[in-house]
Design a protein around this motif. Structure first.
Motif, PDB file in Angstrom:
ATOM      1  N   ALA A  48       0.831  -1.209   0.000  1.00 41.36           N
ATOM      2  CA  ALA A  48       0.000   0.000   0.000  1.00 41.36           C
ATOM      3  C   ALA A  48       0.864   1.256   0.000  1.00 41.36           C
ATOM      4  O   ALA A  48       0.548   2.242  -0.674  1.00 41.36           O
ATOM      5  CB  ALA A  48      -0.923  -0.005   1.212  1.00 41.36           C
ATOM      6  N   GLU A  64       0.986   4.069  -2.894  1.00 43.93           N
ATOM      7  CA  GLU A  64       0.750   5.474  -2.558  1.00 43.93           C
ATOM      8  C   GLU A  64       1.864   6.360  -3.098  1.00 43.93           C
ATOM      9  O   GLU A  64       1.617   7.429  -3.667  1.00 43.93           O
ATOM     10  CB  GLU A  64       0.640   5.634  -1.041  1.00 43.93           C
ATOM     11  CG  GLU A  64       0.271   7.028  -0.580  1.00 43.93           C
ATOM     12  CD  GLU A  64      -1.132   7.435  -0.974  1.00 43.93           C
ATOM     13  OE1 GLU A  64      -1.378   8.649  -1.106  1.00 43.93           O
ATOM     14  OE2 GLU A  64      -1.987   6.546  -1.154  1.00 43.93           O
ATOM     15  N   ALA A 114      -0.232   6.842  -6.805  1.00 48.49           N
ATOM     16  CA  ALA A 114      -1.034   7.994  -6.387  1.00 48.49           C
ATOM     17  C   ALA A 114      -0.227   9.287  -6.448  1.00 48.49           C
ATOM     18  O   ALA A 114      -0.747  10.339  -6.833  1.00 48.49           O
ATOM     19  CB  ALA A 114      -1.574   7.766  -4.974  1.00 48.49           C
ATOM     20  N   GLU A 171      -8.132  -0.719  -5.574  1.00 48.65           N
ATOM     21  CA  GLU A 171      -9.027   0.417  -5.821  1.00 48.65           C
ATOM     22  C   GLU A 171      -8.242   1.722  -5.854  1.00 48.65           C
ATOM     23  O   GLU A 171      -8.497   2.599  -6.695  1.00 48.65           O
ATOM     24  CB  GLU A 171     -10.099   0.468  -4.742  1.00 48.65           C
ATOM     25  CG  GLU A 171     -11.126  -0.662  -4.821  1.00 48.65           C
ATOM     26  CD  GLU A 171     -12.084  -0.658  -3.654  1.00 48.65           C
ATOM     27  OE1 GLU A 171     -12.071   0.315  -2.864  1.00 48.65           O
ATOM     28  OE2 GLU A 171     -12.851  -1.640  -3.508  1.00 48.65           O
ATOM     29  N   ARG A 172      -7.296   1.875  -4.933  1.00 49.79           N
ATOM     30  CA  ARG A 172      -6.472   3.083  -4.898  1.00 49.79           C
ATOM     31  C   ARG A 172      -5.620   3.198  -6.164  1.00 49.79           C
ATOM     32  O   ARG A 172      -5.476   4.275  -6.744  1.00 49.79           O
ATOM     33  CB  ARG A 172      -5.578   3.028  -3.655  1.00 49.79           C
ATOM     34  CG  ARG A 172      -4.647   4.222  -3.477  1.00 49.79           C
ATOM     35  CD  ARG A 172      -5.405   5.482  -3.209  1.00 49.79           C
ATOM     36  NE  ARG A 172      -4.515   6.573  -2.847  1.00 49.79           N
ATOM     37  CZ  ARG A 172      -4.808   7.847  -3.010  1.00 49.79           C
ATOM     38  NH1 ARG A 172      -5.975   8.197  -3.514  1.00 49.79           N
ATOM     39  NH2 ARG A 172      -3.954   8.784  -2.643  1.00 49.79           N
ATOM     40  N   HIS A 173      -5.076   2.076  -6.582  1.00 53.32           N
ATOM     41  CA  HIS A 173      -4.234   2.051  -7.777  1.00 53.32           C
ATOM     42  C   HIS A 173      -5.043   2.397  -9.034  1.00 53.32           C
ATOM     43  O   HIS A 173      -4.615   3.203  -9.859  1.00 53.32           O
ATOM     44  CB  HIS A 173      -3.598   0.677  -7.915  1.00 53.32           C
ATOM     45  CG  HIS A 173      -2.698   0.525  -9.098  1.00 53.32           C
ATOM     46  ND1 HIS A 173      -1.663   1.402  -9.371  1.00 53.32           N
ATOM     47  CD2 HIS A 173      -2.679  -0.400 -10.098  1.00 53.32           C
ATOM     48  CE1 HIS A 173      -1.051   1.018 -10.472  1.00 53.32           C
ATOM     49  NE2 HIS A 173      -1.643  -0.067 -10.925  1.00 53.32           N
ATOM     50  N   HIS A 233      -7.844   4.055  -9.146  1.00 55.62           N
ATOM     51  CA  HIS A 233      -8.236   5.467  -9.063  1.00 55.62           C
ATOM     52  C   HIS A 233      -7.094   6.371  -9.524  1.00 55.62           C
ATOM     53  O   HIS A 233      -7.310   7.353 -10.254  1.00 55.62           O
ATOM     54  CB  HIS A 233      -8.632   5.816  -7.635  1.00 55.62           C
ATOM     55  CG  HIS A 233      -8.940   7.269  -7.427  1.00 55.62           C
ATOM     56  ND1 HIS A 233     -10.100   7.856  -7.898  1.00 55.62           N
ATOM     57  CD2 HIS A 233      -8.232   8.267  -6.818  1.00 55.62           C
ATOM     58  CE1 HIS A 233     -10.110   9.137  -7.589  1.00 55.62           C
ATOM     59  NE2 HIS A 233      -8.983   9.417  -6.944  1.00 55.62           N
TER      60      HIS A 233
END
Length: 233
Positions: free
Chosen positions: A65, A69, A73, A127-129, A131
């Protein structure tokens, strides 16, 4: 040594240890995939015991994670800021591609890690990736669309063009080798120019001003040119 000085040294060691863990984890994930790498593998590569590793990260998912990030992100947010800037579309596209290439060339193993581990990402991290990828694509697509409206870029499918130039940047993570290839800044500048050239409207075809009036003026020039051809024939 004072208590304050000791705390500072401990903090510095902690930052260095976390960086080493992340670097080794990225390398191992890129080589073996997320599922094929254990916490013990990461600890040994970072020259730590497994209990010592737990002092910095609670799980393999937390390590992944953090990498997502920082890599995915972080890059997406920089592109979003560039897209929202006040530069003209050509300069914004040049800046966006420059940023992406520098990111890929600075830590190619991290991007390769994400690419190889994408299907194995735990749902919250995935999901973060996803996005972040959508944010990056939207930013570059928006820049190209703005360039088309301004008459700086030719008429084209802005999303397809964005995918093409982003793909060109991403590929750097696979072929770039520090020390063998040119400096990252030189590679970034060259690919930024290629990206702009792939969508740029020829200078002689650019409208005299952006917007509807510029388009009408360009159309009138084309009609005048057509009229001369007809008269000549």
């Amino acid at each position: 040594m004072s208590e304050t000085g000791e705390r500072r040294r401990a903090s510095t060691r902690g930052v260095a240890a976390r960086a080493a863990i992340l670097e080794q984890a990225a390398r191992l994930f890129a080589e073996r995939g997320f599922e094929g790498t254990s916490l013990l593998d990461i600890a040994q590569a970072a020259e730590l015991t497994r209990p010592a590793l737990y002092h910095y990260f609670a799980s393999k998912d937390e390590i992944l994670a953090t990498l997502v990030e920082q890599e995915s992100a972080g890059a997406a947010e920089k592109l979003r800021e560039i897209a929202a800037g006040e530069l003209d579309p050509t300069e914004r596209l040049r800046a966006a591609i420059h940023e992406l290439v520098l990111d890929r060339a600075a830590a190619p193993e991290r991007f390769r890690m994400l690419d190889r581990s994408e299907r194995a990402l735990p749902p919250p991290i995935a999901e973060r990736h996803v996005h972040a990828k959508r944010t990056a694509l939207a930013a570059v697509t928006g820049i190209i669309a703005a360039g088309i409206r301004a008459g700086e870029f030719r008429e084209t499918d802005e999303r397809m063009a964005a995918l093409a130039v982003i793909g060109m940047c991403n590929w750097v993570a696979w072929w770039y080798h520090p020390g063998r290839d040119p400096e990252p800044a030189a590679v970034a500048a060259a690919l930024a120019e290629q990206a702009v050239a792939s969508v740029a409207r020829p200078e002689h075809r650019r409208p005299p001003e952006p917007g509807v009036r510029g388009a009408i003026a360009q159309l009138r020039q084309d009609l005048d040119h057509l009229s001369r051809i007809v008269d000549a024939e």
